[in-house]
Design a protein around this motif. Structure first.
Motif, mmCIF file in Angstrom:
data_model
loop_
_atom_site.group_PDB
_atom_site.id
_atom_site.type_symbol
_atom_site.label_atom_id
_atom_site.label_comp_id
_atom_site.label_asym_id
_atom_site.label_seq_id
_atom_site.Cartn_x
_atom_site.Cartn_y
_atom_site.Cartn_z
ATOM 1 N N VAL A 122 -2.266 83.656 29.978
ATOM 2 C CA VAL A 122 -1.918 83.692 31.397
ATOM 3 C C VAL A 122 -1.371 82.343 31.855
ATOM 4 O O VAL A 122 -0.396 82.278 32.615
ATOM 5 C CB VAL A 122 -3.165 84.070 32.232
ATOM 6 C CG1 VAL A 122 -2.840 84.102 33.704
ATOM 7 C CG2 VAL A 122 -3.724 85.399 31.784
ATOM 8 N N ARG A 123 -1.975 81.256 31.388
ATOM 9 C CA ARG A 123 -1.503 79.933 31.794
ATOM 10 C C ARG A 123 -0.105 79.644 31.247
ATOM 11 O O ARG A 123 0.710 79.006 31.915
ATOM 12 C CB ARG A 123 -2.486 78.864 31.347
ATOM 13 C CG ARG A 123 -3.763 78.911 32.146
ATOM 14 C CD ARG A 123 -4.654 77.740 31.818
ATOM 15 N NE ARG A 123 -5.830 77.771 32.657
ATOM 16 C CZ ARG A 123 -7.061 77.734 32.200
ATOM 17 N NH1 ARG A 123 -7.282 77.638 30.908
ATOM 18 N NH2 ARG A 123 -8.069 77.759 33.037
ATOM 19 N N LYS A 139 0.784 69.791 36.707
ATOM 20 C CA LYS A 139 -0.528 70.351 36.374
ATOM 21 C C LYS A 139 -0.433 71.756 35.805
ATOM 22 O O LYS A 139 -1.190 72.114 34.909
ATOM 23 C CB LYS A 139 -1.427 70.343 37.608
ATOM 24 C CG LYS A 139 -1.807 68.955 38.052
ATOM 25 C CD LYS A 139 -2.660 68.987 39.299
ATOM 26 C CE LYS A 139 -2.948 67.568 39.753
ATOM 27 N NZ LYS A 139 -3.753 67.551 40.975
ATOM 28 N N VAL A 140 0.496 72.557 36.293
ATOM 29 C CA VAL A 140 0.653 73.926 35.794
ATOM 30 C C VAL A 140 1.075 73.906 34.329
ATOM 31 O O VAL A 140 0.547 74.656 33.502
ATOM 32 C CB VAL A 140 1.682 74.710 36.646
ATOM 33 C CG1 VAL A 140 1.972 76.080 36.045
ATOM 34 C CG2 VAL A 140 1.210 74.836 38.072
ATOM 35 N N VAL A 141 1.996 73.031 34.003
ATOM 36 C CA VAL A 141 2.508 72.944 32.634
ATOM 37 C C VAL A 141 1.447 72.355 31.704
ATOM 38 O O VAL A 141 1.220 72.869 30.607
ATOM 39 C CB VAL A 141 3.813 72.120 32.598
ATOM 40 C CG1 VAL A 141 4.281 71.917 31.180
ATOM 41 C CG2 VAL A 141 4.895 72.805 33.420
ATOM 42 N N LEU A 142 0.792 71.302 32.133
ATOM 43 C CA LEU A 142 -0.232 70.682 31.285
ATOM 44 C C LEU A 142 -1.411 71.619 31.035
ATOM 45 O O LEU A 142 -2.000 71.595 29.948
ATOM 46 C CB LEU A 142 -0.711 69.369 31.915
ATOM 47 C CG LEU A 142 0.328 68.249 31.935
ATOM 48 C CD1 LEU A 142 -0.235 67.030 32.666
ATOM 49 C CD2 LEU A 142 0.743 67.869 30.530
ATOM 50 N N ALA A 172 16.809 78.291 27.181
ATOM 51 C CA ALA A 172 15.809 78.102 26.132
ATOM 52 C C ALA A 172 14.911 79.332 26.133
ATOM 53 O O ALA A 172 14.590 79.873 27.187
ATOM 54 C CB ALA A 172 14.988 76.841 26.381
ATOM 55 N N ASP A 173 14.520 79.763 24.942
ATOM 56 C CA ASP A 173 13.630 80.921 24.889
ATOM 57 C C ASP A 173 12.176 80.466 25.066
ATOM 58 O O ASP A 173 11.876 79.274 25.141
ATOM 59 C CB ASP A 173 13.841 81.719 23.601
ATOM 60 C CG ASP A 173 13.525 80.935 22.332
ATOM 61 O OD1 ASP A 173 12.896 79.867 22.423
ATOM 62 O OD2 ASP A 173 13.893 81.408 21.248
ATOM 63 N N ASP A 174 11.272 81.425 25.137
ATOM 64 C CA ASP A 174 9.866 81.116 25.395
ATOM 65 C C ASP A 174 9.256 80.250 24.295
ATOM 66 O O ASP A 174 8.462 79.351 24.581
ATOM 67 C CB ASP A 174 9.056 82.419 25.538
ATOM 68 C CG ASP A 174 9.410 83.179 26.814
ATOM 69 O OD1 ASP A 174 10.098 82.611 27.684
ATOM 70 O OD2 ASP A 174 8.992 84.339 26.936
ATOM 71 N N LEU A 175 9.633 80.500 23.055
ATOM 72 C CA LEU A 175 9.093 79.716 21.945
ATOM 73 C C LEU A 175 9.526 78.252 22.044
ATOM 74 O O LEU A 175 8.728 77.348 21.830
ATOM 75 C CB LEU A 175 9.493 80.317 20.602
ATOM 76 C CG LEU A 175 8.895 79.681 19.360
ATOM 77 C CD1 LEU A 175 7.371 79.761 19.389
ATOM 78 C CD2 LEU A 175 9.422 80.331 18.108
ATOM 79 N N GLN A 176 10.767 78.020 22.381
ATOM 80 C CA GLN A 176 11.250 76.648 22.529
ATOM 81 C C GLN A 176 10.529 75.933 23.674
ATOM 82 O O GLN A 176 10.155 74.769 23.550
ATOM 83 C CB GLN A 176 12.761 76.633 22.780
ATOM 84 C CG GLN A 176 13.575 77.037 21.586
ATOM 85 C CD GLN A 176 15.039 77.234 21.921
ATOM 86 O OE1 GLN A 176 15.375 77.684 23.024
ATOM 87 N NE2 GLN A 176 15.920 76.930 20.977
ATOM 88 N N LEU A 177 10.311 76.647 24.775
ATOM 89 C CA LEU A 177 9.605 76.044 25.897
ATOM 90 C C LEU A 177 8.136 75.774 25.546
ATOM 91 O O LEU A 177 7.585 74.741 25.922
ATOM 92 C CB LEU A 177 9.711 76.931 27.134
ATOM 93 C CG LEU A 177 11.082 76.984 27.777
ATOM 94 C CD1 LEU A 177 11.085 77.939 28.961
ATOM 95 C CD2 LEU A 177 11.538 75.605 28.222
ATOM 96 N N ALA A 178 7.514 76.702 24.818
ATOM 97 C CA ALA A 178 6.133 76.481 24.404
ATOM 98 C C ALA A 178 6.026 75.265 23.484
ATOM 99 O O ALA A 178 5.096 74.456 23.612
ATOM 100 C CB ALA A 178 5.588 77.732 23.707
ATOM 101 N N GLN A 179 6.972 75.098 22.584
ATOM 102 C CA GLN A 179 6.982 73.923 21.723
ATOM 103 C C GLN A 179 7.190 72.655 22.540
ATOM 104 O O GLN A 179 6.586 71.617 22.261
ATOM 105 C CB GLN A 179 8.063 74.052 20.645
ATOM 106 C CG GLN A 179 7.738 75.115 19.618
ATOM 107 C CD GLN A 179 8.909 75.431 18.704
ATOM 108 O OE1 GLN A 179 10.057 75.176 19.018
ATOM 109 N NE2 GLN A 179 8.596 76.002 17.547
ATOM 110 N N ALA A 180 8.025 72.742 23.560
ATOM 111 C CA ALA A 180 8.238 71.589 24.433
ATOM 112 C C ALA A 180 6.967 71.239 25.209
ATOM 113 O O ALA A 180 6.640 70.067 25.384
ATOM 114 C CB ALA A 180 9.394 71.871 25.389
ATOM 115 N N ILE A 181 6.245 72.252 25.643
ATOM 116 C CA ILE A 181 4.979 72.013 26.354
ATOM 117 C C ILE A 181 4.001 71.310 25.423
ATOM 118 O O ILE A 181 3.284 70.395 25.830
ATOM 119 C CB ILE A 181 4.395 73.340 26.884
ATOM 120 C CG1 ILE A 181 5.253 73.886 28.025
ATOM 121 C CG2 ILE A 181 2.955 73.156 27.338
ATOM 122 C CD1 ILE A 181 4.909 75.295 28.450
ATOM 123 N N LEU A 182 3.974 71.716 24.175
ATOM 124 C CA LEU A 182 3.071 71.080 23.201
ATOM 125 C C LEU A 182 3.448 69.618 22.943
ATOM 126 O O LEU A 182 2.588 68.821 22.591
ATOM 127 C CB LEU A 182 3.094 71.835 21.876
ATOM 128 C CG LEU A 182 2.357 73.163 21.879
ATOM 129 C CD1 LEU A 182 2.558 73.873 20.547
ATOM 130 C CD2 LEU A 182 0.889 72.964 22.167
#
Length: 105
Positions: A75-76, A53-56, A93-103
């Motif tokens: 913040v989320r 739920k935190v990631v979604l 993994a950097d923040d951008l890679q993780l953000a892309q993975a979340i997407l």
């Protein structure tokens, strides 16, 4: 003498071309291997966090982060990045890679 020079030049050119091609292949293999390892690690983490739920909840913030090339940090998204790094401390993994993975979830 002219044919000896021509033969020597041809041999030198062949050796130089082979060396360049070999170094290109080695460099390409190293880059592709590093990207593949990062991609595999990121996909392993995102598959295990796909129902978290935190990631979604961070998907909108991740979209803003990616679209702004890292300038907008919600913040989320910060909470999700911290959560992911706690769940997978060995992840590289950097923040951008993780953000892309979340997407991609």
């Amino acid at each position: 003498m002219n044919s000896v020079r021509l033969f020597g030049f041809a041999a030198l050119l062949a050796l130089a071309t082979t060396a360049s091609a070999t170094s290109f292949v080695v460099t390409t293999d190293a880059v592709v291997g590093a990207i593949g390892a990062t991609s595999d690690a990121t996909s392993d983490v995102t598959s295990s966090l796909g129902d978290d739920k935190v990631v979604l909840a961070a998907r909108d913030d991740a979209a803003s982060f990616v679209a702004s090339q890292g300038h907008i940090r919600g913040v989320r998204l910060e909470a999700a990045l911290l959560h992911i790094r706690q769940q997978a401390p060995n992840l590289v993994a950097d923040d951008l890679q993780l953000a892309q993975a979340i997407l991609s979830l």
